[in-house]
Structure formats: C-alpha cells, structure tokens
Write a protein that holds these residues in place. Structure first.
Motif, PDB file in Angstrom:
ATOM      1  N   GLU A  26       0.831  -1.208   0.000  1.00 50.05           N
ATOM      2  CA  GLU A  26       0.000   0.000   0.000  1.00 50.05           C
ATOM      3  C   GLU A  26       0.865   1.257   0.000  1.00 50.05           C
ATOM      4  OE1 GLU A  26      -3.226   0.521  -0.130  1.00 50.05           O
ATOM      5  OE2 GLU A  26      -3.901  -1.556  -0.166  1.00 50.05           O
ATOM      6  N   PHE A  27       1.960   1.208   0.755  1.00 47.14           N
ATOM      7  CA  PHE A  27       2.871   2.355   0.811  1.00 47.14           C
ATOM      8  C   PHE A  27       3.472   2.630  -0.565  1.00 47.14           C
ATOM      9  CE2 PHE A  27       7.204   4.050   1.488  1.00 47.14           C
ATOM     10  CZ  PHE A  27       6.883   5.232   2.116  1.00 47.14           C
ATOM     11  N   LYS A  28       3.911   1.576  -1.241  1.00 48.99           N
ATOM     12  CA  LYS A  28       4.489   1.743  -2.573  1.00 48.99           C
ATOM     13  C   LYS A  28       3.448   2.240  -3.571  1.00 48.99           C
ATOM     14  CE  LYS A  28       8.215  -1.687  -2.114  1.00 48.99           C
ATOM     15  NZ  LYS A  28       8.734  -2.995  -2.584  1.00 48.99           N
ATOM     16  N   ALA A  29       2.246   1.728  -3.465  1.00 47.11           N
ATOM     17  CA  ALA A  29       1.185   2.113  -4.397  1.00 47.11           C
ATOM     18  C   ALA A  29       0.780   3.577  -4.233  1.00 47.11           C
ATOM     19  CB  ALA A  29      -0.031   1.206  -4.202  1.00 47.11           C
ATOM     20  N   SER A  30       0.946   4.098  -3.024  1.00 49.69           N
ATOM     21  CA  SER A  30       0.568   5.493  -2.768  1.00 49.69           C
ATOM     22  C   SER A  30       1.567   6.488  -3.350  1.00 49.69           C
ATOM     23  CB  SER A  30       0.455   5.727  -1.262  1.00 49.69           C
ATOM     24  OG  SER A  30       1.740   5.720  -0.645  1.00 49.69           O
ATOM     25  N   HIS A  31       2.797   6.023  -3.624  1.00 52.58           N
ATOM     26  CA  HIS A  31       3.875   6.870  -4.150  1.00 52.58           C
ATOM     27  C   HIS A  31       4.230   8.015  -3.201  1.00 52.58           C
ATOM     28  CE1 HIS A  31       3.700   4.720  -7.942  1.00 52.58           C
ATOM     29  NE2 HIS A  31       2.395   4.934  -8.002  1.00 52.58           N
ATOM     30  N   ILE A  32       3.980   7.819  -1.920  1.00 52.83           N
ATOM     31  CA  ILE A  32       4.344   8.843  -0.930  1.00 52.83           C
ATOM     32  C   ILE A  32       5.852   9.014  -0.868  1.00 52.83           C
ATOM     33  CG2 ILE A  32       4.253   9.484   1.511  1.00 52.83           C
ATOM     34  CD1 ILE A  32       1.709   7.848   1.741  1.00 52.83           C
ATOM     35  N   GLN A  33       6.590   7.908  -1.029  1.00 54.26           N
ATOM     36  CA  GLN A  33       8.045   7.993  -0.924  1.00 54.26           C
ATOM     37  C   GLN A  33       8.622   8.967  -1.938  1.00 54.26           C
ATOM     38  OE1 GLN A  33       9.867   6.419   1.590  1.00 54.26           O
ATOM     39  NE2 GLN A  33      11.394   7.887   0.840  1.00 54.26           N
ATOM     40  N   GLU A  34       7.994   9.063  -3.114  1.00 55.45           N
ATOM     41  CA  GLU A  34       8.462  10.014  -4.123  1.00 55.45           C
ATOM     42  C   GLU A  34       8.407  11.444  -3.589  1.00 55.45           C
ATOM     43  OE1 GLU A  34       6.165   9.540  -7.643  1.00 55.45           O
ATOM     44  OE2 GLU A  34       6.625   7.397  -7.848  1.00 55.45           O
ATOM     45  N   VAL A  35       7.336  11.759  -2.856  1.00 46.11           N
ATOM     46  CA  VAL A  35       7.188  13.104  -2.293  1.00 46.11           C
ATOM     47  C   VAL A  35       8.214  13.329  -1.185  1.00 46.11           C
ATOM     48  CG1 VAL A  35       5.597  14.751  -1.243  1.00 46.11           C
ATOM     49  CG2 VAL A  35       4.725  13.016  -2.820  1.00 46.11           C
ATOM     50  N   LEU A  36       8.415  12.327  -0.336  1.00 47.71           N
ATOM     51  CA  LEU A  36       9.390  12.455   0.741  1.00 47.71           C
ATOM     52  C   LEU A  36      10.803  12.601   0.189  1.00 47.71           C
ATOM     53  CD1 LEU A  36       7.968   9.726   3.163  1.00 47.71           C
ATOM     54  CD2 LEU A  36       7.645  12.206   3.292  1.00 47.71           C
ATOM     55  N   ASP A  37      11.099  11.871  -0.878  1.00 47.66           N
ATOM     56  CA  ASP A  37      12.413  11.994  -1.518  1.00 47.66           C
ATOM     57  C   ASP A  37      12.590  13.389  -2.111  1.00 47.66           C
ATOM     58  OD1 ASP A  37      13.009   9.396  -0.846  1.00 47.66           O
ATOM     59  OD2 ASP A  37      12.533   8.570  -2.820  1.00 47.66           O
ATOM     60  N   LYS A  38      11.536  13.903  -2.707  1.00 45.90           N
ATOM     61  CA  LYS A  38      11.588  15.253  -3.282  1.00 45.90           C
ATOM     62  C   LYS A  38      11.866  16.281  -2.190  1.00 45.90           C
ATOM     63  CE  LYS A  38       8.329  16.115  -6.240  1.00 45.90           C
ATOM     64  NZ  LYS A  38       7.026  16.515  -6.841  1.00 45.90           N
ATOM     65  N   LEU A  39      11.236  16.088  -1.042  1.00 46.74           N
ATOM     66  CA  LEU A  39      11.439  16.993   0.094  1.00 46.74           C
ATOM     67  C   LEU A  39      12.892  16.942   0.556  1.00 46.74           C
ATOM     68  CD1 LEU A  39       9.634  18.886   1.765  1.00 46.74           C
ATOM     69  CD2 LEU A  39       9.296  17.006   3.376  1.00 46.74           C
ATOM     70  N   ASP A  40      13.481  15.748   0.569  1.00 45.02           N
ATOM     71  CA  ASP A  40      14.891  15.618   0.947  1.00 45.02           C
ATOM     72  C   ASP A  40      15.814  16.324  -0.040  1.00 45.02           C
ATOM     73  OD1 ASP A  40      14.818  14.249   3.367  1.00 45.02           O
ATOM     74  OD2 ASP A  40      14.646  12.293   2.405  1.00 45.02           O
ATOM     75  N   ARG A  41      15.464  16.238  -1.324  1.00 43.91           N
ATOM     76  CA  ARG A  41      16.298  16.895  -2.339  1.00 43.91           C
ATOM     77  C   ARG A  41      16.170  18.409  -2.275  1.00 43.91           C
ATOM     78  NH1 ARG A  41      14.086  12.800  -5.593  1.00 43.91           N
ATOM     79  NH2 ARG A  41      12.675  14.306  -6.584  1.00 43.91           N
ATOM     80  N   GLU A  42      14.976  18.887  -1.994  1.00 44.32           N
ATOM     81  CA  GLU A  42      14.715  20.322  -2.023  1.00 44.32           C
ATOM     82  C   GLU A  42      15.240  21.050  -0.796  1.00 44.32           C
ATOM     83  OE1 GLU A  42      10.542  20.756  -4.481  1.00 44.32           O
ATOM     84  OE2 GLU A  42      10.466  20.062  -2.410  1.00 44.32           O
ATOM     85  N   LEU A  43      15.179  20.392   0.354  1.00 40.06           N
ATOM     86  CA  LEU A  43      15.483  21.076   1.608  1.00 40.06           C
ATOM     87  C   LEU A  43      16.629  20.392   2.339  1.00 40.06           C
ATOM     88  CD1 LEU A  43      11.880  21.794   2.950  1.00 40.06           C
ATOM     89  CD2 LEU A  43      13.437  23.388   1.835  1.00 40.06           C
TER      90      LEU A  43
END
Length: 313
Positions: A26-43
């Motif tokens: 379910e976690f993978k299907a939600s693609h939340i990790q993509e957003v969290l990774d983006k946050l790590d790259r941005e900030l």
C-alpha cells in the motif's frame, strides 16, 4: 468486546481466517516515498520537520487501511501551525504536504493557496466575508497556507475586521476538514500570542511544527544546491569567500536563512556578468560562464561596511 472487533467479526464468516492488508504494498502504491524523496532533495537539514511529515503520512496511510476493514473513525484533524523565521522552508513543506494528502485521498486536488491578511480581511463593513470565502473556495480540495497569520487578529483596533475572517475560517476548519487543510505560519512568539487570544483556533490545530534556523554549514550546502539548479558553480576560492560571507551575514539584521542566501547568489551572478562584460577578452568558455569567483562575492557591503546589501527581509 470493542465495537471495532465486532465490525471485524461481522465482516467474515465463522472459522474464516482474518483478512490481511500488505502495508508495504500500500505504501508503494501510494507513491508517498516520491514526495518524501523530493522533500529531501529540495530542503537541506530540517530533520525534525521531515520526521514529523513522515509520521503524519504514516498516520494517514494506516487510517486508510483501517477503512478497508470498516474500522470507522473520524477524519484525522490535519490543520497545522508552522512556526519559524523566514526562509526556513515552511512554504515548500506545505506544498509537499498537499501532494501527500492528495495521494492518500484526503483532499481532491492537493494544490497550495498562499495568502496573507490582505487577501482575507476587507477595509469596510461587508467586505471581509466575501474576500475570505473566495479564498476558501480557491483553496478547497487542497491546502490553505496563511502566512503571518497573527496579523488576522488586531484587538487594539476596534474597527478591525480580522475577527470576522477568523470566525469564518473556524467554521470551515471544523466542517470541511475532509477536503481542506489550513496551515497557519509565522514567527513562533507571535503565533503563541495569537493562539492565546484565539483558543478556538488553537483547538483546531492538531500539528505544531517549529522550523529551526539553518546552520552556516547547512546554508553553504543550500548555496551549492541553488547554484547547481541554475547551472552555476563556485571556483574553489569563490566557495571559500562565500563560506566567509555566510557567518558575517547571519549576524546582521533582516537575515532570512535560505532566502538571504538566494538573494546573495543573485547579486553574485549580477557581479559575475558585469565582470565578464568588463573584461578584456570577449572569448568566453563554458567554465567562464558558470563560475563565480571571489571578486563576485568579496565586494559585498557585508565585508566592506558590515551592512547587508539592501535586500528585503
């Protein structure tokens, strides 16, 4: 036996093994990790803030899984308060929070609408309600980010209409929390006073996130990240000069963390362009065009006069 157990028992025949859900799937299907990774790259940095965002995402994901078993509960209250100095990443985190909420189905659009008091409060009787409602209409289905929210409340002015806007916001925050998340932002001390004066608003805020100032090393990493995103770089001596600039600028007035770093780099790029234009050679390499040298930094008033270069706070 609890109500939740009764619901589960009623949902399956006697003797049948209990259904399961795959949390990882379910976690993978939600693609939340993509957003969290983006946050790590941005900030850069902000570990406590990123940890809290992950915790909220986990809460929402588990809540969604509970619904698959008919384990009913109220929609989690997700309204937030972001406190901290300017340039600490509050708007970026709000934007990514909207994406997480959309991917988990808690809001329809996940867009971010950023406003201040001027966008919400009118100048005369009958002006505030339509202004506030229009902003809410635009934000519905996403995140409403109210910067410097404490300016909504001005008790010293009897003819101020901010209280009317607050009342409308309170109603919407309570009645539409399944399709709108409100984030109030500003300096911590002023936000604390705002909440003390508005207990109804405090009671509707579930998550209080305090954004710390960046360290000099973190600001240097932010500078490199900003330059790389625009196809620039420091020369070795240019980087040394900027590393000297940062702690000096941090001690001066109107310092705004990453915002001040961005402004300083914009001025360095301007100086680089003028340096190249004034040079004897008109034959420039790619390296010439992307490199910031010490001369592009050391002429700052921060070094010469101990004063900021006139940037807005």
């Amino acid at each position: 036996m609890s109500d939740s157990k009764n619901v589960g028992a009623a949902a399956r025949p006697a003797g049948q093994a209990e259904d399961v859900v795959d949390l990882e799937a379910e976690f993978k299907a939600s693609h939340i990790q993509e957003v969290l990774d983006k946050l790590d790259r941005e900030l850069i940095g902000l570990k406590p803030i990123k940890t809290r965002i992950r915790e909220i995402a986990a809460l929402l994901l588990v809540d969604r899984l509970r619904k698959q078993f008919a384990l009913t509960s109220e929609t989690p209250t997700l309204h937030m308060s972001f406190t901290g100095n300017p340039g600490t990443g509050k708007t970026t985190v709000a934007m990514r929070m909207g994406e997480i909420l959309k991917r988990l189905g808690y809001v329809r659009e996940g867009h971010l609408v950023t406003v201040t008091r001027d966008d919400l409060v009118g100048q005369y009787i009958g002006h505030t309600a339509p202004k506030t409602k229009e902003v809410i209409k635009k934000a519905m289905g996403g995140v409403l980010f109210i910067d410097e929210a404490y300016y909504l409340y001005k008790p010293e002015n009897e003819r101020d209409y901010g209280a009317e806007s607050i009342e409308i916001l309170l109603q919407v925050m309570e009645n539409n929390r399944d399709d709108l998340v409100v984030i109030l932002a500003g300096y911590k001390d002023k936000m604390d006073r705002f909440f003390q004066s508005n207990p109804g608003m405090r009671s509707r805020i579930a998550h209080h996130l305090d954004f710390p100032d960046y360290s000099a090393d973190e600001l240097m990493a932010i500078a490199r990240l900003m330059l790389a995103s625009q196809n620039y770089r420091f020369s070795p001596n240019g980087e040394k000069a900027f590393a000297e600039y940062i702690p000096l600028r941090m001690k001066l007035g109107h310092f705004a963390n990453a915002r001040s770093i961005r402004n300083a780099l914009d001025r360095a790029r301007l100086r680089q362009a003028n340096r190249l234009f004034a040079g004897k050679s008109r034959k420039l390499t790619r390296l010439d065009l992307i490199t910031l040298e010490p001369d592009d930094i050391l002429v700052s008033r921060v070094f010469k006069e101990g004063q900021p270069d006139g940037e807005a706070s």
